[in-house]
Design an enzyme around this catalytic site. Sequence first.
Site, PDB file in Angstrom:
ATOM      1  N   GLU A   1      33.050 -42.583  23.852  1.00  0.00           N
ATOM      2  CA  GLU A   1      33.747 -41.416  23.305  1.00  0.00           C
ATOM      3  C   GLU A   1      35.083 -41.275  24.026  1.00  0.00           C
ATOM      4  O   GLU A   1      35.125 -41.135  25.261  1.00  0.00           O
ATOM      5  CB  GLU A   1      32.934 -40.113  23.427  1.00  0.00           C
ATOM      6  CG  GLU A   1      33.731 -38.964  22.790  1.00  0.00           C
ATOM      7  CD  GLU A   1      32.968 -37.677  22.544  1.00  0.00           C
ATOM      8  OE1 GLU A   1      31.732 -37.648  22.706  1.00  0.00           O
ATOM      9  OE2 GLU A   1      33.649 -36.682  22.196  1.00  0.00           O
TER      10      GLU A   1
ATOM     11  N   GLU B   1      38.109 -39.702  29.563  1.00  0.00           N
ATOM     12  CA  GLU B   1      38.859 -38.436  29.470  1.00  0.00           C
ATOM     13  C   GLU B   1      39.782 -38.335  30.687  1.00  0.00           C
ATOM     14  O   GLU B   1      39.398 -38.721  31.788  1.00  0.00           O
ATOM     15  CB  GLU B   1      37.865 -37.256  29.438  1.00  0.00           C
ATOM     16  CG  GLU B   1      38.449 -35.865  29.457  1.00  0.00           C
ATOM     17  CD  GLU B   1      39.458 -35.592  28.348  1.00  0.00           C
ATOM     18  OE1 GLU B   1      40.660 -35.507  28.674  1.00  0.00           O
ATOM     19  OE2 GLU B   1      39.066 -35.471  27.178  1.00  0.00           O
TER      20      GLU B   1
ATOM     21  N   ASP C   1      43.552 -43.110  31.299  1.00  0.00           N
ATOM     22  CA  ASP C   1      44.049 -43.322  29.945  1.00  0.00           C
ATOM     23  C   ASP C   1      43.133 -44.307  29.193  1.00  0.00           C
ATOM     24  O   ASP C   1      42.974 -45.466  29.605  1.00  0.00           O
ATOM     25  CB  ASP C   1      45.475 -43.883  30.053  1.00  0.00           C
ATOM     26  CG  ASP C   1      46.146 -44.054  28.696  1.00  0.00           C
ATOM     27  OD1 ASP C   1      45.453 -44.016  27.667  1.00  0.00           O
ATOM     28  OD2 ASP C   1      47.376 -44.239  28.697  1.00  0.00           O
TER      29      ASP C   1
ATOM     30  N   ASP D   1      44.360 -35.220  20.088  1.00  0.00           N
ATOM     31  CA  ASP D   1      45.553 -34.355  20.031  1.00  0.00           C
ATOM     32  C   ASP D   1      46.374 -34.712  18.792  1.00  0.00           C
ATOM     33  O   ASP D   1      46.760 -35.866  18.614  1.00  0.00           O
ATOM     34  CB  ASP D   1      46.384 -34.554  21.295  1.00  0.00           C
ATOM     35  CG  ASP D   1      45.632 -34.082  22.524  1.00  0.00           C
ATOM     36  OD1 ASP D   1      45.439 -32.871  22.684  1.00  0.00           O
ATOM     37  OD2 ASP D   1      45.206 -34.947  23.322  1.00  0.00           O
TER      38      ASP D   1
ATOM     39  N   LYS E   1      54.468 -32.006  16.048  1.00  0.00           N
ATOM     40  CA  LYS E   1      55.908 -32.171  15.752  1.00  0.00           C
ATOM     41  C   LYS E   1      56.238 -33.629  15.444  1.00  0.00           C
ATOM     42  O   LYS E   1      55.712 -34.540  16.088  1.00  0.00           O
ATOM     43  CB  LYS E   1      56.734 -31.728  16.966  1.00  0.00           C
ATOM     44  CG  LYS E   1      56.642 -30.248  17.210  1.00  0.00           C
ATOM     45  CD  LYS E   1      57.511 -29.840  18.387  1.00  0.00           C
ATOM     46  CE  LYS E   1      57.323 -28.353  18.635  1.00  0.00           C
ATOM     47  NZ  LYS E   1      57.651 -27.971  20.003  1.00  0.00           N
TER      48      LYS E   1
ATOM     49  N   ASP F   1      41.136 -31.660  12.684  1.00  0.00           N
ATOM     50  CA  ASP F   1      41.298 -30.428  11.904  1.00  0.00           C
ATOM     51  C   ASP F   1      42.751 -30.293  11.426  1.00  0.00           C
ATOM     52  O   ASP F   1      43.168 -29.216  11.022  1.00  0.00           O
ATOM     53  CB  ASP F   1      40.867 -29.191  12.721  1.00  0.00           C
ATOM     54  CG  ASP F   1      41.772 -28.939  13.906  1.00  0.00           C
ATOM     55  OD1 ASP F   1      42.617 -29.808  14.226  1.00  0.00           O
ATOM     56  OD2 ASP F   1      41.650 -27.867  14.539  1.00  0.00           O
TER      57      ASP F   1
ATOM     58  N   THR G   1      32.563 -29.280  18.594  1.00  0.00           N
ATOM     59  CA  THR G   1      33.204 -29.378  19.908  1.00  0.00           C
ATOM     60  C   THR G   1      34.081 -28.136  20.131  1.00  0.00           C
ATOM     61  O   THR G   1      34.302 -27.342  19.219  1.00  0.00           O
ATOM     62  CB  THR G   1      34.085 -30.632  19.990  1.00  0.00           C
ATOM     63  OG1 THR G   1      35.163 -30.463  19.064  1.00  0.00           O
ATOM     64  CG2 THR G   1      33.311 -31.896  19.654  1.00  0.00           C
TER      65      THR G   1
ATOM     66  N   PHE H   1      37.278 -27.928  20.505  1.00  0.00           N
ATOM     67  CA  PHE H   1      38.470 -27.900  19.662  1.00  0.00           C
ATOM     68  C   PHE H   1      38.116 -27.647  18.207  1.00  0.00           C
ATOM     69  O   PHE H   1      38.871 -27.015  17.481  1.00  0.00           O
ATOM     70  CB  PHE H   1      39.270 -29.199  19.829  1.00  0.00           C
ATOM     71  CG  PHE H   1      40.244 -29.076  20.950  1.00  0.00           C
ATOM     72  CD1 PHE H   1      39.808 -29.184  22.259  1.00  0.00           C
ATOM     73  CD2 PHE H   1      41.573 -28.784  20.710  1.00  0.00           C
ATOM     74  CE1 PHE H   1      40.682 -29.029  23.313  1.00  0.00           C
ATOM     75  CE2 PHE H   1      42.462 -28.621  21.760  1.00  0.00           C
ATOM     76  CZ  PHE H   1      42.012 -28.751  23.061  1.00  0.00           C
ATOM     77  N   GLU H   2      36.954 -28.132  17.821  1.00  0.00           N
ATOM     78  CA  GLU H   2      36.529 -27.882  16.448  1.00  0.00           C
ATOM     79  C   GLU H   2      36.290 -26.387  16.244  1.00  0.00           C
ATOM     80  O   GLU H   2      36.722 -25.807  15.238  1.00  0.00           O
ATOM     81  CB  GLU H   2      35.245 -28.669  16.168  1.00  0.00           C
ATOM     82  CG  GLU H   2      34.736 -28.445  14.766  1.00  0.00           C
ATOM     83  CD  GLU H   2      33.610 -29.393  14.415  1.00  0.00           C
ATOM     84  OE1 GLU H   2      33.082 -30.063  15.324  1.00  0.00           O
ATOM     85  OE2 GLU H   2      33.267 -29.455  13.231  1.00  0.00           O
TER      86      GLU H   2
HETATM   87  C1  LIG Z   1      42.405 -31.939  21.403  1.00  0.00           C
HETATM   88  S1  LIG Z   1      41.403 -32.430  22.733  1.00  0.00           S
HETATM   89  C2  LIG Z   1      39.787 -32.648  21.973  1.00  0.00           C
HETATM   90  C3  LIG Z   1      38.683 -32.710  22.987  1.00  0.00           C
HETATM   91  C4  LIG Z   1      37.273 -32.881  22.396  1.00  0.00           C
HETATM   92  N1  LIG Z   1      37.120 -34.169  21.742  1.00  0.00           N
HETATM   93  C5  LIG Z   1      36.959 -31.744  21.479  1.00  0.00           C
HETATM   94  O1  LIG Z   1      36.845 -31.978  20.270  1.00  0.00           O
HETATM   95  O2  LIG Z   1      36.836 -30.600  21.963  1.00  0.00           O
HETATM   96  C6  LIG Z   1      41.899 -34.100  23.018  1.00  0.00           C
HETATM   97  C7  LIG Z   1      41.395 -34.640  24.334  1.00  0.00           C
HETATM   98  O3  LIG Z   1      41.728 -35.994  24.441  1.00  0.00           O
HETATM   99  C8  LIG Z   1      42.124 -36.266  25.767  1.00  0.00           C
HETATM  100  N2  LIG Z   1      42.987 -37.463  25.697  1.00  0.00           N
HETATM  101  C9  LIG Z   1      44.121 -37.579  24.987  1.00  0.00           C
HETATM  102  N3  LIG Z   1      44.618 -38.821  25.123  1.00  0.00           N
HETATM  103  C10 LIG Z   1      43.768 -39.492  25.947  1.00  0.00           C
HETATM  104  C11 LIG Z   1      43.764 -40.793  26.462  1.00  0.00           C
HETATM  105  N4  LIG Z   1      44.721 -41.676  26.162  1.00  0.00           N
HETATM  106  N5  LIG Z   1      42.766 -41.153  27.292  1.00  0.00           N
HETATM  107  C12 LIG Z   1      41.793 -40.263  27.610  1.00  0.00           C
HETATM  108  N6  LIG Z   1      41.741 -39.001  27.144  1.00  0.00           N
HETATM  109  C13 LIG Z   1      42.723 -38.620  26.312  1.00  0.00           C
HETATM  110  C14 LIG Z   1      42.823 -35.007  26.211  1.00  0.00           C
HETATM  111  O4  LIG Z   1      42.822 -34.876  27.626  1.00  0.00           O
HETATM  112  C15 LIG Z   1      41.999 -33.932  25.539  1.00  0.00           C
HETATM  113  O5  LIG Z   1      40.961 -33.466  26.368  1.00  0.00           O
END
Ligand SMILES: C[S@@+](CC[C@H](N)C(=O)[O-])C[C@H]1O[C@@H](n2cnc3c(N)ncnc32)[C@H](O)[C@@H]1O
Length: 249
Positions: A80, A105, A132, A155, A159, A191, A228, A230-231
């Site tokens: 994940e 994460e 990353d 994410d 923009k 979303d 989740t 964010f959902e």
């Molecule tokens: C909008 S949040 C969604 C989190 C979770 N999946 C949820 O639905 O609640 C996006 C997550 O992806 C992580 N993220 C973004 N780019 C990443 C990357 N390249 N490697 C690891 N984590 C990443 C961010 O830190 C953030 O916690």
Amino acid sequence: MCSPDQATVGEFLIALVYTGRVSAEIHPRAIRSFVTRAGRITEAQQRALDVSWPKYGVEFSAQPLDLAALFGRSAPRVVEIGFGNGENLAALATAHPERDYLGIEVHRAGVGRLLLAVESAHLTNVRIACHDAVEVLEHQVRPGSLDEVLLLFPDPWHKKRHHKRRLIQAPFVALLASRMNSGAVLRLATDWEPYATQMLETLSASADFVNLSPDGRFTERAPERLPTRFEKRGTRLGHGVWDLAFQRT
Ligand SMILES: C[S@@+](CC[C@H](N)C(=O)[O-])C[C@H]1O[C@@H](n2cnc3c(N)ncnc32)[C@H](O)[C@@H]1O
């Protein structure tokens, strides 16, 4: 270590690399899909990072991981990416003890939360990388070693000038394909409708994946996916949700 200074050091290295003052074998990527959030870490999360990270944490390195050795067995493997607070990953790992889960994460508080959940449920089938995901997949995950990949509410980078930070783009899709077994499934949800369209177009254009949706577009919400953080936030704001499922050819 899931270090608070990781991004700062990374950004310093980028500056050095891009000003030509050093050359390193692994260059931090110039365009990243995340920004480091300072975010408050609770005492419990910090304790989990201190105490449980050595047991469940996967350090970043340029060497490929031996996933069978990491989990102590050979089992179907799920990754994940960007698990946020890890509620979905912890629930799946609890429901499927026969599968192994690698969560990736960069958000330390989220890593701390998942460590707490893993400890309290005594899960043995979860490991966590705090780095990353693009670099983890590139360097640490061997080709053809994953059976399922989840990318839930990445994410959206609303923009236009930030669209280049979105994870789902052709080169990342090719990287995912290379790490997945034939028959492995990539599940995504968002979303943000324009990003859903981009996901659909990018994945449909890849010869490495076939869409599992009967109408070649979006799928039903996977029944075992927990809402989740964010959902839930999106739902509160009145956003729709688009699910996608693609199988590696
Ligand atoms: C909008 S949040 C969604 C989190 C979770 N999946 C949820 O639905 O609640 C996006 C997550 O992806 C992580 N993220 C973004 N780019 C990443 C990357 N390249 N490697 C690891 N984590 C990443 C961010 O830190 C953030 O916690």
